[in-house]
Scaffold this motif. Sequence first.
Motif, PDB file in Angstrom:
ATOM      1  N   ARG A 391     -98.415  44.662 -23.846  1.00 55.85           N
ATOM      2  CA  ARG A 391     -97.988  44.722 -22.442  1.00 55.85           C
ATOM      3  C   ARG A 391     -99.215  44.564 -21.559  1.00 55.85           C
ATOM      4  O   ARG A 391    -100.206  45.278 -21.713  1.00 55.85           O
ATOM      5  CB  ARG A 391     -97.279  46.039 -22.138  1.00 55.85           C
ATOM      6  N   THR A 393    -100.236  44.196 -17.443  1.00 58.04           N
ATOM      7  CA  THR A 393     -99.918  44.165 -16.022  1.00 58.04           C
ATOM      8  C   THR A 393    -101.186  43.771 -15.276  1.00 58.04           C
ATOM      9  O   THR A 393    -102.236  43.521 -15.882  1.00 58.04           O
ATOM     10  CB  THR A 393     -99.430  45.532 -15.516  1.00 58.04           C
ATOM     11  N   ASP A 394    -101.093  43.729 -13.957  1.00 59.35           N
ATOM     12  CA  ASP A 394    -102.260  43.331 -13.177  1.00 59.35           C
ATOM     13  C   ASP A 394    -103.379  44.366 -13.225  1.00 59.35           C
ATOM     14  O   ASP A 394    -104.483  44.115 -12.737  1.00 59.35           O
ATOM     15  CB  ASP A 394    -101.860  43.073 -11.718  1.00 59.35           C
ATOM     16  N   THR A 555    -100.137  39.951  -9.074  1.00 57.73           N
ATOM     17  CA  THR A 555     -98.935  40.723  -9.405  1.00 57.73           C
ATOM     18  C   THR A 555     -98.227  40.036 -10.554  1.00 57.73           C
ATOM     19  O   THR A 555     -97.631  38.964 -10.377  1.00 57.73           O
ATOM     20  CB  THR A 555     -97.976  40.823  -8.198  1.00 57.73           C
ATOM     21  N   GLU A 557     -96.587  40.703 -14.929  1.00 56.65           N
ATOM     22  CA  GLU A 557     -96.316  41.579 -16.072  1.00 56.65           C
ATOM     23  C   GLU A 557     -95.879  40.746 -17.264  1.00 56.65           C
ATOM     24  O   GLU A 557     -95.023  39.873 -17.150  1.00 56.65           O
ATOM     25  CB  GLU A 557     -95.220  42.588 -15.754  1.00 56.65           C
ATOM     26  N   ASP A 559     -94.540  41.658 -21.147  1.00 59.28           N
ATOM     27  CA  ASP A 559     -94.156  42.696 -22.110  1.00 59.28           C
ATOM     28  C   ASP A 559     -93.552  41.963 -23.293  1.00 59.28           C
ATOM     29  O   ASP A 559     -92.357  41.695 -23.341  1.00 59.28           O
ATOM     30  CB  ASP A 559     -93.157  43.658 -21.478  1.00 59.28           C
TER      31      ASP A 559
END
Length: 565
Positions: A391, A393-394, A555, A557, A559
């Motif tokens: 995973r 994210t930013d 921004t 993501e 996963d």
Amino acid sequence: MISVLSTNITSPLGMTSEANYKAVRAGRSALARLENWHGMPSPFTASVFSESQLEELKVDGFSRFESMVIRSVKAALDGTCIDVGSDRTVFILSTTKANVEALLPYSGDEYLDPGRTAEKIGRHLGFVTEPVVVCNACTSGVTAQILADRLVSSGRYDTAVVCGADCVSLFTAAGFLSFRSLSVDECRPFDMERTGLNLGETAATVVFGNPEKYGDADSWKLCSGALNNDAYDISAPSPAGDGVLDVIGRTLTNVSADELATVCVHGTATMFNDQMESKAIERASLSSVPLTALKGYFGHTLGASGVLETIIVMQAVDDGVVLPVRGFSELGVSGRVNVSNEMSCTDKRSFLKLISGFGGCNGALVMSHGNDACNSDSGTESEARILHSVRITDSSLVIDGHSESVSSRGKQLLTDIYTERIGDFPKFYRMDMLSRLAFVASELLMKLKPETLPSSGIGVLLFNQTTSILADRQHISTISDTESFFPSPSAFLYTLPNIVTGEIAIRNGCRGETSMFILNGRNEEMMDDIIKATLSLSNPGGLVTGWADCCSEDTFEADMKLIIK
């Protein structure tokens, strides 16, 4: 196996499947030369709706693209007993760029990403289930029909409404112009003098049902289908047609060449596609089977082509004919293929549909009128076993549930992960942000892959919401001003969100199927349905799959997981 319950084609040649088929049988084409079209600096030939047709199609409160889809789906549903308000009916939209025209200065429509577009259309038509958008370049239409088969055959749904649709816009025309693949003249599939493709716009719909509950023994059936990636190049097919040869072999499990009325080829009239298809057909021992190529009537309708062309060939086979290849005169490919510009007769009741697209993806399906050539085995539902997970994210990186230390954020974080943990694929710096995100996540997964799991058998199925919006805006910035009109083929490629699946496949030699699905938000239940159906009915060695969405450079993501049955 699923039954065809109803169809519709809404195109510049007509507003019903029957009207379109009659036009094609009569040799009529909607192709016309367009000059200075929306600021295009070069003339090109395409099939587009007239102003009067667009006025007829217009649905208040909906864009041109949305109105086309609504018109086609509603016409296909009329006369059926399908309850679109049932949670056993799914709406699948097949498209390459959906409402992207709304981002252009001349549009005036509100832009909605494809997931929201499908949701808006679905609610207007009365669907209550979550729609799925298949955004898999030119293979989208065949991919969508195979997805419908899997979701119905797995028992999740009883009926599936598949609509393939795309508009001709400055966005797509400029992109293909940058590849120098647009023809000024009418296209000539497989011909020695072919000079490129023509674009076209349409909405084409097939309503499918579980054959045990709908249809009859003599209805058309989607008997089998297969998808793969040739892992060769994101913008060019394998010259020997390896990917197409593979899907032909996996699709023709219950049908021999002698039982096929025709092979409906992709037939774009580009130099490399036609050559590749001819070699694959010859290698598959299908040289004697007559070919059908329909781009000379409709143009290349992108995400709609796999649906549109399946419907037309069903009509032709019902009529006992193989349609001529319009524009063909003299064979210009080295593979032995049976191409003709004259109509012939047939008493056979099955055909093979082929498709290929950017990103290395290929697809094939067998349609049969009746059950003789169909395998009704629905497969055994498979639970996914997660081998590894990543995973990103930013502002974070988590591998197999363990948080890794990071010191940067946003776009720089992806670059740092690449340089520190990967570092040997310089093309990374040329990718758009969505591709960088999913590529980095996939690299971390594949580094953990067991040696006993061969890369060649792995597929890549990704989901997101915003498609390739950042790449879309970059491409638009190169074509909005006629004084500085300079579209880049590289920039245009990454406006196809499935390109990242091709990048992953090529990097790792993955020759399983690769697809991108767009949802209106992260719907875990729908994702799980698609993943389980794929594992059960396509027999992959494993899947790199999950969510990868990029709203901006800061921004995002991913996963993603590496899974097996």
